[in-house]
Each structure stands twice: as C-alpha cells, then as structure tokens.
Design a protein around this motif. Structure first.
Motif, PDB file in Angstrom:
ATOM      1  N   VAL A  44      14.548   2.911   1.595  1.00 48.94           N
ATOM      2  CA  VAL A  44      15.357   2.182   0.614  1.00 48.94           C
ATOM      3  C   VAL A  44      14.515   1.153  -0.144  1.00 48.94           C
ATOM      4  CG1 VAL A  44      17.276   0.566   0.320  1.00 48.94           C
ATOM      5  CG2 VAL A  44      17.575   2.595   1.755  1.00 48.94           C
ATOM      6  N   PRO A  45      13.672   0.340   0.527  1.00 44.66           N
ATOM      7  CA  PRO A  45      12.809  -0.563  -0.240  1.00 44.66           C
ATOM      8  C   PRO A  45      11.863   0.161  -1.204  1.00 44.66           C
ATOM      9  CG  PRO A  45      12.893  -1.252   2.056  1.00 44.66           C
ATOM     10  CD  PRO A  45      13.592   0.070   1.980  1.00 44.66           C
ATOM     11  N   LEU A  46      11.395   1.354  -0.836  1.00 42.27           N
ATOM     12  CA  LEU A  46      10.531   2.097  -1.753  1.00 42.27           C
ATOM     13  C   LEU A  46      11.304   2.476  -3.016  1.00 42.27           C
ATOM     14  CD1 LEU A  46       7.930   3.473  -2.557  1.00 42.27           C
ATOM     15  CD2 LEU A  46       8.534   5.408  -1.076  1.00 42.27           C
ATOM     16  N   GLY A  89       0.784  -1.236   0.000  1.00 38.24           N
ATOM     17  CA  GLY A  89       0.000   0.000   0.000  1.00 38.24           C
ATOM     18  C   GLY A  89       0.805   1.269   0.000  1.00 38.24           C
ATOM     19  N   ILE A  90       2.139   1.178   0.181  1.00 45.79           N
ATOM     20  CA  ILE A  90       2.976   2.381   0.205  1.00 45.79           C
ATOM     21  C   ILE A  90       3.448   2.693  -1.215  1.00 45.79           C
ATOM     22  CG2 ILE A  90       5.162   3.370   0.974  1.00 45.79           C
ATOM     23  CD1 ILE A  90       4.829   1.969   3.616  1.00 45.79           C
ATOM     24  N   GLU A  91       3.009   3.822  -1.747  1.00 44.39           N
ATOM     25  CA  GLU A  91       3.427   4.257  -3.080  1.00 44.39           C
ATOM     26  C   GLU A  91       3.914   5.705  -3.072  1.00 44.39           C
ATOM     27  OE1 GLU A  91       0.685   3.471  -6.270  1.00 44.39           O
ATOM     28  OE2 GLU A  91       0.071   1.544  -5.422  1.00 44.39           O
ATOM     29  N   ASN A  92       3.926   6.349  -1.900  1.00 41.91           N
ATOM     30  CA  ASN A  92       4.359   7.740  -1.824  1.00 41.91           C
ATOM     31  C   ASN A  92       5.196   7.929  -0.562  1.00 41.91           C
ATOM     32  OD1 ASN A  92       4.141  10.754  -1.151  1.00 41.91           O
ATOM     33  ND2 ASN A  92       3.124  10.680  -3.142  1.00 41.91           N
ATOM     34  N   MET A  93       6.155   8.821  -0.628  1.00 39.59           N
ATOM     35  CA  MET A  93       7.038   9.068   0.515  1.00 39.59           C
ATOM     36  C   MET A  93       6.263   9.462   1.773  1.00 39.59           C
ATOM     37  SD  MET A  93      10.148   8.613  -0.625  1.00 39.59           S
ATOM     38  CE  MET A  93      10.850   8.408  -2.259  1.00 39.59           C
ATOM     39  N   ASP A  94       5.164  10.181   1.596  1.00 37.98           N
ATOM     40  CA  ASP A  94       4.442  10.650   2.779  1.00 37.98           C
ATOM     41  C   ASP A  94       3.651   9.542   3.473  1.00 37.98           C
ATOM     42  OD1 ASP A  94       2.129  10.354   1.236  1.00 37.98           O
ATOM     43  OD2 ASP A  94       1.866  12.506   0.916  1.00 37.98           O
ATOM     44  N   GLN A  95       3.625   8.339   2.888  1.00 39.55           N
ATOM     45  CA  GLN A  95       2.978   7.201   3.548  1.00 39.55           C
ATOM     46  C   GLN A  95       3.948   6.409   4.428  1.00 39.55           C
ATOM     47  OE1 GLN A  95       1.590   5.518  -0.313  1.00 39.55           O
ATOM     48  NE2 GLN A  95      -0.353   5.283   0.762  1.00 39.55           N
ATOM     49  N   VAL A  96       5.241   6.680   4.276  1.00 41.64           N
ATOM     50  CA  VAL A  96       6.248   5.934   5.019  1.00 41.64           C
ATOM     51  C   VAL A  96       6.177   6.315   6.496  1.00 41.64           C
ATOM     52  CG1 VAL A  96       8.729   5.630   5.335  1.00 41.64           C
ATOM     53  CG2 VAL A  96       7.768   5.664   3.029  1.00 41.64           C
ATOM     54  N   THR A  97       6.215   5.310   7.360  1.00 43.90           N
ATOM     55  CA  THR A  97       6.147   5.554   8.807  1.00 43.90           C
ATOM     56  C   THR A  97       7.404   5.080   9.531  1.00 43.90           C
ATOM     57  OG1 THR A  97       5.003   3.442   9.118  1.00 43.90           O
ATOM     58  CG2 THR A  97       3.630   5.414   8.870  1.00 43.90           C
ATOM     59  N   ASP A  98       8.392   4.600   8.765  1.00 43.52           N
ATOM     60  CA  ASP A  98       9.624   4.079   9.353  1.00 43.52           C
ATOM     61  C   ASP A  98      10.768   4.413   8.393  1.00 43.52           C
ATOM     62  OD1 ASP A  98      11.828   2.203   9.825  1.00 43.52           O
ATOM     63  OD2 ASP A  98      10.482   1.205  11.234  1.00 43.52           O
ATOM     64  N   ASP A 130      13.835   0.829  -4.179  1.00 44.37           N
ATOM     65  CA  ASP A 130      14.008  -0.438  -4.905  1.00 44.37           C
ATOM     66  C   ASP A 130      12.782  -0.746  -5.758  1.00 44.37           C
ATOM     67  OD1 ASP A 130      16.499  -0.808  -3.782  1.00 44.37           O
ATOM     68  OD2 ASP A 130      15.782  -2.135  -2.171  1.00 44.37           O
ATOM     69  N   ALA A 131      11.603  -0.470  -5.208  1.00 43.60           N
ATOM     70  CA  ALA A 131      10.368  -0.698  -5.959  1.00 43.60           C
ATOM     71  C   ALA A 131      10.278   0.225  -7.166  1.00 43.60           C
ATOM     72  CB  ALA A 131       9.157  -0.493  -5.041  1.00 43.60           C
ATOM     73  N   LEU A 132      10.653   1.479  -6.983  1.00 45.37           N
ATOM     74  CA  LEU A 132      10.568   2.446  -8.084  1.00 45.37           C
ATOM     75  C   LEU A 132      11.461   2.051  -9.249  1.00 45.37           C
ATOM     76  CD1 LEU A 132      10.500   5.790  -6.051  1.00 45.37           C
ATOM     77  CD2 LEU A 132       8.575   4.612  -7.141  1.00 45.37           C
ATOM     78  N   ARG A 133      12.627   1.452  -8.958  1.00 40.08           N
ATOM     79  CA  ARG A 133      13.518   0.991 -10.036  1.00 40.08           C
ATOM     80  C   ARG A 133      12.788   0.048 -10.999  1.00 40.08           C
ATOM     81  NH1 ARG A 133      17.598   0.183  -5.935  1.00 40.08           N
ATOM     82  NH2 ARG A 133      19.438   1.504  -6.258  1.00 40.08           N
ATOM     83  N   LYS A 134      11.848  -0.720 -10.453  1.00 37.12           N
ATOM     84  CA  LYS A 134      11.149  -1.725 -11.271  1.00 37.12           C
ATOM     85  C   LYS A 134      10.119  -1.102 -12.208  1.00 37.12           C
ATOM     86  CE  LYS A 134      11.860  -5.500  -8.006  1.00 37.12           C
ATOM     87  NZ  LYS A 134      11.271  -6.696  -7.373  1.00 37.12           N
ATOM     88  N   LEU A 135       9.953   0.222 -12.134  1.00 37.19           N
ATOM     89  CA  LEU A 135       9.044   0.896 -13.061  1.00 37.19           C
ATOM     90  C   LEU A 135       9.711   1.160 -14.411  1.00 37.19           C
ATOM     91  CD1 LEU A 135       7.388   3.536 -10.692  1.00 37.19           C
ATOM     92  CD2 LEU A 135       6.421   1.363 -11.470  1.00 37.19           C
ATOM     93  N   ALA A 136      11.015   0.894 -14.514  1.00 38.16           N
ATOM     94  CA  ALA A 136      11.728   1.174 -15.763  1.00 38.16           C
ATOM     95  C   ALA A 136      11.127   0.392 -16.936  1.00 38.16           C
ATOM     96  CB  ALA A 136      13.213   0.830 -15.607  1.00 38.16           C
ATOM     97  N   GLY A 137      10.822  -0.890 -16.727  1.00 36.53           N
ATOM     98  CA  GLY A 137      10.248  -1.711 -17.800  1.00 36.53           C
ATOM     99  C   GLY A 137       8.893  -1.200 -18.258  1.00 36.53           C
TER     100      GLY A 137
END
Length: 505
Positions: free
Chosen positions: A106-108, A92-101, A110-117
C-alpha cells in the motif's frame, strides 16, 4: 534564387510527425515486460514511443534502450523522480519484486500516486503534445494528467479478456457484494460457489477466487480509483489475440462500451534467440548453461517449473515441490528465486536433490530465460502460477500447463486454460495466498507428482491437450504476422492516432 509564390505553392507540405505514444507501466516485472514489448512494436512500426518509469526501473531497461538505439528506433526511456517521503515504505523500493513484506505494498502505491505531477510536467514539455497515453490499469494516477491536457488515453490491462469480462460483469452486477453478504450472514464457508453473470460460458467462482484486483481489506480506495480511470479511458489495449478468445474479446468490448485493441501475444515480437534469452534480465552464462542442458534432452520430455516474479515459497512448500518433481519421474527444469534458495537448510536440501536427480533435474537459482526455455523443443509442459504473461507465453509456444494459481487474476486465468482452452491440468488449489507464503503447505508432493504425470503422460487426454496447445501456438504466430489479427489491429491503432495528429496539424 528567391522562390516565387508559384514555386512555393508547388512545394509539398512536410509530412505530419508520427503519432507519439506515452507508455506508463506499473512498476512490476509482469506488467513492465509486455508494455516494453508494446513500446518496441510501436517504434518498429514507425510511431514514436516513450516509456515512463522511475530511475531504478529505468536502469533495468538499459538494455532495451540500447537495443532501440542500435536499431535506430524512435523509443526513449523517461525516468520520473521517485518520491522519497512516503510513510511505511523503506528507501530503495521502486518495484514490486523488491517488496519483502505485504505491508509495504500500500505505501508503494501511495508513492506511485505522487508521480502524477512529474508525468504531467513531462507531457506539457512535449511539442507537439503526445497523441496518446497508454497507462497500466493499475496506474489510475495517469488519468488526471491526460484529462488536464486533453490527451486521449487507453488503459493497458495485463490479464486476458476472459478475466476482464468476468471482473467487469461481477462489478456491474454486484457479485462482490453478494459474496460479502453471504459471508456476513455466516452461510459461506469460503467455498460457496457463485455464477459470474452475463458470461457467454458458465463461470463459477468462490468468494476467495472472485475476480478483481485489490480485493483485500485496505485496498478499497485503490480499486475504486482504478475502476474510475478504466471507465474514463478512451479504450483498452490487451495482450491477447482473437484466435484465442474471440468471443470474450467481443463481449468485453460491448460491456466496456469502447474499443478493445488486442495486440498479442506481445512476447512473439521478439524472434531473436539472444534477445529472448535476456528478456527481462541479463541472460548471459545462465542461458548458455540452461540451453546446453535442454539440448541434451528428448523433444517434449522436460517439464518447466516457475512461479513468476512475485510469489515466494517458504522451505516447507519448496520441499514439497521438489519431492513431487522427483517422484514424477520426469525430467524437470525448476526455477527457484534467490530469496527462496538462500536459507542454509534450503541450500543444503537443493544440493541433495540435484545429486539424487543428476542428469534428470536442473535447478536454476535466480532468474531464468523463460521465453527461450518455453520455445525450446525439449520442453513439453509448464507448471505455472497462471500469471497471464506466463500462460500466454506457454500457449504461444504450444506448451500445455499445470495450473497453480496464487492470487489476483490467476484463478480465472486457470479456468480459461483448463475449462475453455483445454490446455491445462489443475493442481487443485482453491484459495489464494498472499505474495509471501505463510508456513502452511498448500500443495503436497503427491499433488505435484500427480499433475505433472497427467500433463506429461501418453494417454488420450494428455495427447488432446498437446494437440490443442500446438493449435493455439500456430494461431498465435499467425496473429502477429502481416495480415494477422493482432498485426492489423496495431496498424489501425497507429493510423487512428496518426489521423489525430494530421487533424491537429
């Protein structure tokens, strides 16, 4: 009637399609909002603009899409599917302002890198191919898609050219390694000062406040990718204007070795009061209540307090801010995030503060219409975290600031506001905090009261700050009007990529 060869030759060729700009912001409100403004500006000037994001962020931009549709603007929101198989990132986390920790950032990325394809698949499906990709400096994964398809790419960097020049010079001249070496040799207590090389003005930093995004341990790979993508780009787009920092724009362009398009302040694209009130969120009743309260105050009497979308303060620090505002004796409008205001002890304390400061202080819980507030005649000062959007919005509306930087570019943005532009009063912080404050109190109530009193006072220095802020505000509006530097830069940007399209045709 069958056209003859002669009549067919007389038929003018259809005009080439308008240039198509694909805008790829980082999934953070402070990055997305100015790039949305850029997309709308491009569309208003006849270019086609596609804003690439993820489904949750696309839902937040529904109002933008509807606004563009009503105005018949060639702007579309493109939603790429967000990866679901990333270790360490809660669903459910897709924006920096949703991060609580802090451990989720860093994992977010990592997820964004996968949008390249998916981005490359979207680009391949466009006929003709887009003219230009404008990707956030923090989205280096967009560079590969541009390169593989031969599409020119500009990077959009959120901070001012003053900061970007400091960062580039620090990188090119090894300042970061110098500071790290001092720390390793135990000759640096964290406050040893280093001069940023090759700057047109004297700039000093400490190891803690040295320029650079992603400087913390664990971010080395991300930073390396971002710098590499920056150097491979065809130019830069910056949300600033020549009348504010002309010497730094020209020096940055020379150091970068490629064009720097200054197109701001992008926030001044929107002059409509209703649109300003809902910019970045759903304004509605919240704006009406805030506007009514401000309408009751004298011109230039209110200090506005807000710390952006990411930085969050725990109760001890919140209480110091509130007491300091109360002790300053000035009317104040203070924005407290819902997450900050939710603990029972904070809810109780805020209620008591509002009762004591009834009529003089207004606490807004959650989102507030910042642009509409800063443009209101009653606001005479702004206590800010020194995010560039907030600083530039303040400058654009002629409002001087109290500077309270937290991280990333904000300490150098403070130096620009205080030392170069002369529109800021520093609150006195010397070291960054992470997005989520620890239990320590960084700024005491006395510091808040002192800075607010200095900003809003009647002395010679306060008057000079106000005069400078008003002057920059006038220059900001002039830059965005026809014939102004930013207006004409946008014209040239569109024309240069329109010529690319014509050559393709």
């Amino acid at each position: 009637m069958v056209p003859t060869e002669e009549s067919a030759a007389d038929t003018p060729a259809p005009p080439p399609p308008p240039p198509h700009f694909v805008i790829v912001p980082l999934v953070a409100q402070g990055h997305t909002i100015p790039m949305v403004d850029l997309a709308l500006l491009l569309a208003e000037r006849g270019a086609r603009a596609s804003l690439v994001t993820t489904p949750l962020n696309g839902a937040r931009l529904r109002g933008v899409a509807e606004q563009a549709a009503r105005a018949k603007l060639p702007l579309e929101i493109v939603e790429l599917p967000f990866p679901t198989d990333v270790d360490g990132l809660p669903p459910g986390i897709e924006n920096m302002d949703q991060v609580t920790d802090n451990g989720h950032f860093v994992p977010l990325f990592d997820a964004l890198r996968k949008l390249a394809g998916p981005l490359e698949a979207y680009l391949r499906a466009q006929a003709p191919r887009p003219s230009c990709i404008v990707s956030d400096w923090c989205n280096p994964w967009a560079a590969g898609a541009a390169r593989s398809l031969g599409i020119r790419r500009l990077f959009f960097h959120g901070p001012p050219c003053f900061y970007s020049l400091c960062d580039l010079n620090a990188t090119d001249h090894g300042l970061r390694e110098l500071a790290a070496g001092a720390a390793a040799a135990d000759v640096d207590d964290g406050q040893e000062r280093f001069v940023v090389p090759s700057m047109p003005v004297h700039v000093e930093v400490t190891k803690a406040t040295a320029p650079g995004f992603f400087n913390s341990p664990g971010w080395e790979a991300v930073r390396g990718e971002c710098v590499e993508a920056m150097r491979a780009a065809d130019g830069a787009v910056v949300n600033t204007f020549v009348g504010l920092e002309g010497q730094f724009v020209s020096c940055y362009e020379a150091a970068l070795g490629k064009p720097v398009w200054t197109l701001g302040p992008l926030c001044l694209r929107e002059r409509d009061a209703d649109a300003m009130s809902s910019r970045g969120a759903d304004g509605g009743q919240q704006h009406s209540a805030v506007a009514a309260w401000l309408d009751s105050k004298e011109t230039g009497s209110v200090v506005f307090v807000s710390f952006g979308s990411l930085a969050r303060k725990l109760p001890k620090q919140l209480f110091e801010v509130g007491h300091g505002l109360e002790d300053s004796g000035r009317p104040f409008l203070w924005v407290v995030k819902l997450a900050e205001a939710s603990p029972p002890e904070v809810r109780e304390w805020l209620g008591a503060l509002e009762a004591r400061a009834a009529g003089r202080g207004l606490v807004v819980r959650g989102w507030a219409p910042q642009l509409a507030i800063l443009s209101h005649r009653a606001v005479g000062g702004f206590v800010t975290h020194c995010g560039w959007n907030s600083l530039l919005e303040s400058v654009a509306h002629g409002v001087p600031v109290v500077t309270w930087p937290h991280f990333a570019d904000q300490f150098l943005n403070e130096r620009l506001a205080v030392d170069v532009l002369g529109v800021g009063v520093p609150i006195g912080v010397t070291a960054p905090v992470m997005v989520f404050d620890d239990e320590s109190v960084v700024v005491a109530r006395g510091d808040v009261a002192r800075a607010v009193s200095a900003l809003m006072g009647e002395g010679k220095e306060a008057g000079e700050r106000r005069r400078r802020a008003r002057e920059y505000g006038e220059k900001a509006h002039g830059a965005m009007e026809k014939g102004g530097s930013s207006y004409e830069n946008l014209t040239q940007l569109i024309e240069s990529f329109g010529q690319v399209e014509a050559r393709k045709g």
